[in-house]
Scaffold this motif. Structure first.
Motif, PDB file in Angstrom:
ATOM      1  N   GLN A 161       0.945  -1.182  -0.079  1.00 51.10           N
ATOM      2  CA  GLN A 161       0.024   0.012   0.049  1.00 51.10           C
ATOM      3  C   GLN A 161       0.739   1.273   0.013  1.00 51.10           C
ATOM      4  OE1 GLN A 161      -2.504  -1.953   3.395  1.00 51.10           O
ATOM      5  NE2 GLN A 161      -3.469   0.232   2.896  1.00 51.10           N
ATOM      6  N   GLY A 162       2.149   1.110   0.373  1.00 47.06           N
ATOM      7  CA  GLY A 162       2.994   2.307   0.404  1.00 47.06           C
ATOM      8  C   GLY A 162       2.824   3.231   1.416  1.00 47.06           C
ATOM      9  N   GLY A 163       3.262   4.206   1.198  1.00 45.66           N
ATOM     10  CA  GLY A 163       3.485   5.329   2.594  1.00 45.66           C
ATOM     11  C   GLY A 163       3.317   6.893   2.021  1.00 45.66           C
ATOM     12  N   PRO A 164       3.695   7.615   2.661  1.00 42.54           N
ATOM     13  CA  PRO A 164       4.451   7.327   4.167  1.00 42.54           C
ATOM     14  C   PRO A 164       3.437   6.611   5.442  1.00 42.54           C
ATOM     15  CG  PRO A 164       4.258   9.725   3.800  1.00 42.54           C
ATOM     16  CD  PRO A 164       3.618   8.997   2.684  1.00 42.54           C
ATOM     17  N   LEU A 165       4.081   6.112   6.093  1.00 38.82           N
ATOM     18  CA  LEU A 165       3.574   5.449   7.329  1.00 38.82           C
ATOM     19  C   LEU A 165       3.668   6.117   8.749  1.00 38.82           C
ATOM     20  CD1 LEU A 165       1.806   2.972   7.921  1.00 38.82           C
ATOM     21  CD2 LEU A 165       4.132   1.696   8.063  1.00 38.82           C
ATOM     22  N   LEU A 166       2.665   6.713   9.228  1.00 40.88           N
ATOM     23  CA  LEU A 166       2.660   7.177  10.496  1.00 40.88           C
ATOM     24  C   LEU A 166       1.902   6.435  11.574  1.00 40.88           C
ATOM     25  CD1 LEU A 166       3.225   9.876  12.223  1.00 40.88           C
ATOM     26  CD2 LEU A 166       1.236  10.657  11.552  1.00 40.88           C
ATOM     27  N   LEU A 167       2.677   6.165  12.437  1.00 38.96           N
ATOM     28  CA  LEU A 167       2.209   5.255  13.633  1.00 38.96           C
ATOM     29  C   LEU A 167       2.392   5.814  14.850  1.00 38.96           C
ATOM     30  CD1 LEU A 167       4.147   1.971  12.531  1.00 38.96           C
ATOM     31  CD2 LEU A 167       1.908   2.767  11.786  1.00 38.96           C
ATOM     32  N   VAL A 168       1.263   5.775  15.744  1.00 40.27           N
ATOM     33  CA  VAL A 168       1.189   6.422  16.941  1.00 40.27           C
ATOM     34  C   VAL A 168       0.663   5.570  18.027  1.00 40.27           C
ATOM     35  CG1 VAL A 168       0.397   8.318  18.177  1.00 40.27           C
ATOM     36  CG2 VAL A 168       0.579   8.697  15.843  1.00 40.27           C
ATOM     37  N   ALA A 169       1.477   5.253  18.978  1.00 39.21           N
ATOM     38  CA  ALA A 169       1.092   4.263  19.947  1.00 39.21           C
ATOM     39  C   ALA A 169       1.279   4.747  21.382  1.00 39.21           C
ATOM     40  CB  ALA A 169       2.060   3.150  19.923  1.00 39.21           C
ATOM     41  N   GLY A 170       0.379   4.207  22.330  1.00 40.30           N
ATOM     42  CA  GLY A 170       0.386   4.562  23.526  1.00 40.30           C
ATOM     43  C   GLY A 170       0.311   3.170  24.138  1.00 40.30           C
ATOM     44  N   GLY A 171       1.458   2.803  25.232  1.00 44.04           N
ATOM     45  CA  GLY A 171       1.677   1.699  26.011  1.00 44.04           C
ATOM     46  C   GLY A 171       1.523   0.596  24.809  1.00 44.04           C
ATOM     47  N   SER A 172       0.860  -0.692  25.534  1.00 39.17           N
ATOM     48  CA  SER A 172       0.983  -1.921  24.711  1.00 39.17           C
ATOM     49  C   SER A 172       0.000  -1.560  23.211  1.00 39.17           C
ATOM     50  CB  SER A 172       0.189  -2.855  25.628  1.00 39.17           C
ATOM     51  OG  SER A 172      -1.330  -2.595  26.025  1.00 39.17           O
ATOM     52  N   GLY A 173      -0.650  -0.217  23.105  1.00 42.82           N
ATOM     53  CA  GLY A 173      -0.964  -0.155  21.786  1.00 42.82           C
ATOM     54  C   GLY A 173       0.059  -0.222  20.724  1.00 42.82           C
ATOM     55  N   VAL A 174       1.359  -0.263  21.131  1.00 44.95           N
ATOM     56  CA  VAL A 174       2.271  -0.548  19.964  1.00 44.95           C
ATOM     57  C   VAL A 174       2.352  -1.639  19.388  1.00 44.95           C
ATOM     58  CG1 VAL A 174       4.176  -1.520  21.418  1.00 44.95           C
ATOM     59  CG2 VAL A 174       4.906   0.081  19.680  1.00 44.95           C
ATOM     60  N   VAL A 175       1.662  -2.999  19.771  1.00 44.05           N
ATOM     61  CA  VAL A 175       1.695  -4.323  19.487  1.00 44.05           C
ATOM     62  C   VAL A 175       1.266  -4.556  17.970  1.00 44.05           C
ATOM     63  CG1 VAL A 175       1.047  -6.755  19.740  1.00 44.05           C
ATOM     64  CG2 VAL A 175       1.580  -5.206  21.621  1.00 44.05           C
ATOM     65  N   PRO A 176       0.193  -4.044  17.726  1.00 44.77           N
ATOM     66  CA  PRO A 176      -0.486  -4.218  16.086  1.00 44.77           C
ATOM     67  C   PRO A 176       0.659  -3.062  15.342  1.00 44.77           C
ATOM     68  CG  PRO A 176      -1.997  -2.976  17.264  1.00 44.77           C
ATOM     69  CD  PRO A 176      -1.024  -3.455  18.524  1.00 44.77           C
ATOM     70  N   LEU A 177       0.974  -2.024  15.703  1.00 47.07           N
ATOM     71  CA  LEU A 177       1.936  -1.141  15.001  1.00 47.07           C
ATOM     72  C   LEU A 177       3.488  -1.755  14.960  1.00 47.07           C
ATOM     73  CD1 LEU A 177       0.966   2.276  16.417  1.00 47.07           C
ATOM     74  CD2 LEU A 177      -0.206   0.756  14.670  1.00 47.07           C
ATOM     75  N   MET A 178       3.611  -2.660  15.689  1.00 47.77           N
ATOM     76  CA  MET A 178       5.015  -3.368  15.833  1.00 47.77           C
ATOM     77  C   MET A 178       4.939  -4.459  14.568  1.00 47.77           C
ATOM     78  SD  MET A 178       8.094  -3.413  16.909  1.00 47.77           S
ATOM     79  CE  MET A 178       9.458  -4.168  17.093  1.00 47.77           C
ATOM     80  N   ALA A 179       3.778  -5.100  14.265  1.00 43.18           N
ATOM     81  CA  ALA A 179       3.424  -6.071  13.365  1.00 43.18           C
ATOM     82  C   ALA A 179       3.800  -5.298  11.946  1.00 43.18           C
ATOM     83  CB  ALA A 179       2.116  -6.799  13.307  1.00 43.18           C
ATOM     84  N   MET A 180       3.261  -4.162  11.757  1.00 42.74           N
ATOM     85  CA  MET A 180       3.420  -3.205  10.587  1.00 42.74           C
ATOM     86  C   MET A 180       4.926  -2.908  10.068  1.00 42.74           C
ATOM     87  SD  MET A 180       0.242  -0.780  10.699  1.00 42.74           S
ATOM     88  CE  MET A 180      -1.280  -1.368  11.248  1.00 42.74           C
ATOM     89  N   ILE A 181       5.569  -2.580  11.373  1.00 42.00           N
ATOM     90  CA  ILE A 181       7.087  -2.208  11.350  1.00 42.00           C
ATOM     91  C   ILE A 181       7.941  -3.345  10.910  1.00 42.00           C
ATOM     92  CG2 ILE A 181       9.008  -1.424  12.631  1.00 42.00           C
ATOM     93  CD1 ILE A 181       7.228   0.291  14.282  1.00 42.00           C
ATOM     94  N   ARG A 182       7.653  -4.559  11.560  1.00 43.07           N
ATOM     95  CA  ARG A 182       8.233  -5.787  11.214  1.00 43.07           C
ATOM     96  C   ARG A 182       8.042  -6.291   9.857  1.00 43.07           C
ATOM     97  NH1 ARG A 182       6.991  -8.418  17.122  1.00 43.07           N
ATOM     98  NH2 ARG A 182       8.733  -8.087  18.110  1.00 43.07           N
ATOM     99  N   HIS A 183       7.040  -6.059   9.598  1.00 40.27           N
ATOM    100  CA  HIS A 183       6.432  -6.459   8.055  1.00 40.27           C
ATOM    101  C   HIS A 183       7.186  -5.663   7.011  1.00 40.27           C
ATOM    102  CE1 HIS A 183       4.163  -6.945   4.723  1.00 40.27           C
ATOM    103  NE2 HIS A 183       3.715  -5.961   4.643  1.00 40.27           N
ATOM    104  N   ARG A 184       7.172  -4.346   7.439  1.00 43.63           N
ATOM    105  CA  ARG A 184       7.922  -3.223   6.612  1.00 43.63           C
ATOM    106  C   ARG A 184       9.272  -3.631   6.347  1.00 43.63           C
ATOM    107  NH1 ARG A 184      11.353   0.434   7.547  1.00 43.63           N
ATOM    108  NH2 ARG A 184      11.516   2.083   6.187  1.00 43.63           N
ATOM    109  N   ALA A 185       9.806  -4.078   7.428  1.00 40.28           N
ATOM    110  CA  ALA A 185      11.345  -4.456   7.349  1.00 40.28           C
ATOM    111  C   ALA A 185      11.282  -5.906   6.696  1.00 40.28           C
ATOM    112  CB  ALA A 185      11.991  -4.712   8.690  1.00 40.28           C
ATOM    113  N   ALA A 186      10.617  -6.641   6.764  1.00 39.69           N
ATOM    114  CA  ALA A 186      10.614  -8.007   6.087  1.00 39.69           C
ATOM    115  C   ALA A 186      10.474  -8.083   4.867  1.00 39.69           C
ATOM    116  CB  ALA A 186       9.824  -9.290   7.118  1.00 39.69           C
ATOM    117  N   ALA A 187       9.596  -7.123   4.434  1.00 36.38           N
ATOM    118  CA  ALA A 187       9.158  -7.056   3.018  1.00 36.38           C
ATOM    119  C   ALA A 187      10.161  -6.113   2.360  1.00 36.38           C
ATOM    120  CB  ALA A 187       7.761  -6.281   2.880  1.00 36.38           C
ATOM    121  N   GLY A 188      11.084  -5.559   3.040  1.00 38.57           N
ATOM    122  CA  GLY A 188      12.001  -4.866   2.286  1.00 38.57           C
ATOM    123  C   GLY A 188      11.765  -3.552   1.440  1.00 38.57           C
ATOM    124  N   ARG A 189      10.646  -3.052   1.757  1.00 37.56           N
ATOM    125  CA  ARG A 189      10.209  -2.023   0.861  1.00 37.56           C
ATOM    126  C   ARG A 189      10.645  -0.772   1.759  1.00 37.56           C
ATOM    127  NH1 ARG A 189       5.732  -2.746  -2.743  1.00 37.56           N
ATOM    128  NH2 ARG A 189       5.570  -5.117  -2.729  1.00 37.56           N
TER     129      ARG A 189
END
Lengths: 201, 256
Positions: free
Chosen positions: B122-150
């Motif tokens: 889907q491209g970007g830019p990608l802005l993620l805003v997390a509070g506390g454990s709200g980071v968890v689903p955003l971490m899946a996006m960050i890790r996916h971004r790295a794994a996909a090499g985009r």
């Protein structure tokens, strides 16, 4: 069932409420907020409520007209698909029986539509005969924006995503047309007592 | 404002979500109150970053309790990871963080939710805003971004109470060595000596500093406690971001 979670004891429900909490739900005293996007800001001066779609003549109310309709105070238990239930919630609003009596129609379904683009679908028999309201008061106060204010649908016998926040109208339809969450894997009907959370449940 | 409807129309058909057993293969303490459970789930359909799963616990007498947890692992991983915050008076989370161990099985079904999701395509830019454990689903996006090499430009603005409460801190430090990912921490309760990051609740000034201008049309995902999500979503809308591109998920104080 065969699987047992090793070491899980769990909390048993309080006496007296066991028959009121559907399977897989727990009781909360809070009022959690769930929505897919920002809370819309609609001034009451431009707010309207409309019934359209498969009706002989669409009907629309301004905020003042809507507030002048006969209203009632309703005390109900609510059940969110994210597993919380809240008992004895007190709402104030207008019965859908009152609203639907203002239009002539011969179809069986409706889609509630909202500020922000959210929709949800309901059979008309589930919103008539004292089963659904458009509410603008909660606990004796105006309904807060994050909980759907100025007005939201209240259909307490179904999972709470059916009680659409920021509702602006009802489109009456011949066919049952999946709404927002219903198109994203959630159940078309959403009966908490049959645990109809997701498609196929 | 019609975005919700359009998004819904393109959704794929859905198969029935069946309960299945995942086996705990690894337990990673993240902070004093959170643990990651890494699960081997034989029939896991590939999830999208941002989705969650349901967990069901069954006691010996048949009593059951269910809760939802965001998936923190990217779809590229062979295992499915959830990160659980222990709620003091919770019913399910203390079991998951204190009792469940390697080799135990956990009943679950998913993935669930198709709106609060992002895929690298889907491209970007990608802005993620997390509070506390709200980071968890955003971490899946960050890790996916790295794994996909985009090379999608991405920023994470992450609010924690204290330095010790930052979940995934070391991994985020490592991932942020990629110049395409910028991580901004803010600590709201206390800061260690020499702390160079922010030290207040996320407000309009902080968002203006960190968020891309609305003209760049970032994809925005906000996850955390209701108060944070409401404030950030409203402020971003006021800063000119299209509400259609602001997607939210809440981690309320209730639960367990």
């Amino acid at each position: 069932m065969s699987f047992i979670s090793r070491g899980f004891k769990g909390r048993r429900r309080q006496e007296g409420i066991s028959g009121r909490v559907p399977p897989g739900q727990y009781v909360t005293e809070d009022f959690p907020v769930l929505s897919a996007g920002p809370t819309p800001q609609t001034p009451l001066s431009t707010w309207t409520f409309t019934i359209n779609g498969e009706v002989d003549a669409p009907k629309s109310w301004t905020w003042e007209e809507f507030r002048a309709l006969p209203n009632e105070t309703i005390t109900k238990d609510i059940h969110c698909v994210t597993k919380w239930s809240k008992l004895d919630t007190v709402w104030q609003g207008v019965s859908l029986d009152v609203l639907l009596s203002e239009v002539d129609f011969g179809v069986d379904y409706l889609t509630a539509y909202c500020d922000g683009g959210y929709t949800t679908n309901l059979p008309i028999e589930d919103v008539t005969d004292g089963k659904a309201w458009v509410v603008y008061g909660f606990d004796g106060q105006p309904l807060a924006p994050e909980h759907g204010g100025p007005a939201r649908l209240l259909v307490p016998h179904l999972y709470f995503w059916k009680s659409a926040k920021w509702v602006r109208g009802l489109e009456l339809t011949r066919d049952d047309t999946p709404g927002f969450w219903e198109s994203l894997g959630y159940h078309d009907y959403g009966d908490p007592w049959r645990e109809q959370r997701y498609q196929g449940d | 404002m019609e975005h919700l409807v359009e998004q819904a129309l393109v959704a794929a058909p859905h198969k029935r979500l069946v309960w299945q057993l995942g086996k705990v293969v690894r337990v990673v303490p993240e902070t004093s109150r959170t643990k990651t459970l890494v699960l081997e789930v034989p029939d896991w359909p590939q999830h999208q970053p941002g989705q969650h799963l349901d967990v069901r616990l069954t006691a010996e007498d048949g009593y059951q309790a269910q809760r939802s947890y965001s998936v923190g692992s990217p779809p590229e991983d062979k295992h499915v990871a959830i990160t659980v915050e222990r709620l003091e008076d919770g019913e399910v989370s203390p079991y998951l963080t204190d009792e469940l161990d390697i080799g135990d099985e956990l009943e679950l079904r998913g993935p669930i939710g198709g709106y609060f999701t992002w895929q690298a395509s889907q491209g970007g830019p990608l802005l993620l805003v997390a509070g506390g454990s709200g980071v968890v689903p955003l971490m899946a996006m960050i890790r996916h971004r790295a794994a996909a090499g985009r090379e999608v430009p991405a920023r994470l603005l992450y609010s924690s109470r204290t330095f010790e409460d930052i979940i995934y801190r070391e991994e985020l430090d490592q991932l942020a060595q990629d110049p395409g990912l910028e991580v901004f921490h803010t600590l709201t309760r206390s800061q260690p000596e020499g702390w160079a990051g922010h030290r207040r609740r996320i407000d309009s000034t902080l968002l203006e500093e960190v968020a891309w201008p609305s003209q760049q049309q970032p994809h925005i995902f906000i996850c955390g406690p209701t108060r944070l999500v409401e404030a950030v979503a409203t402020t971003l809308t006021e800063l000119g971001h299209d509400p259609a591109r602001v997607k939210t998920e809440r981690f309320g104080p209730s639960g367990g």
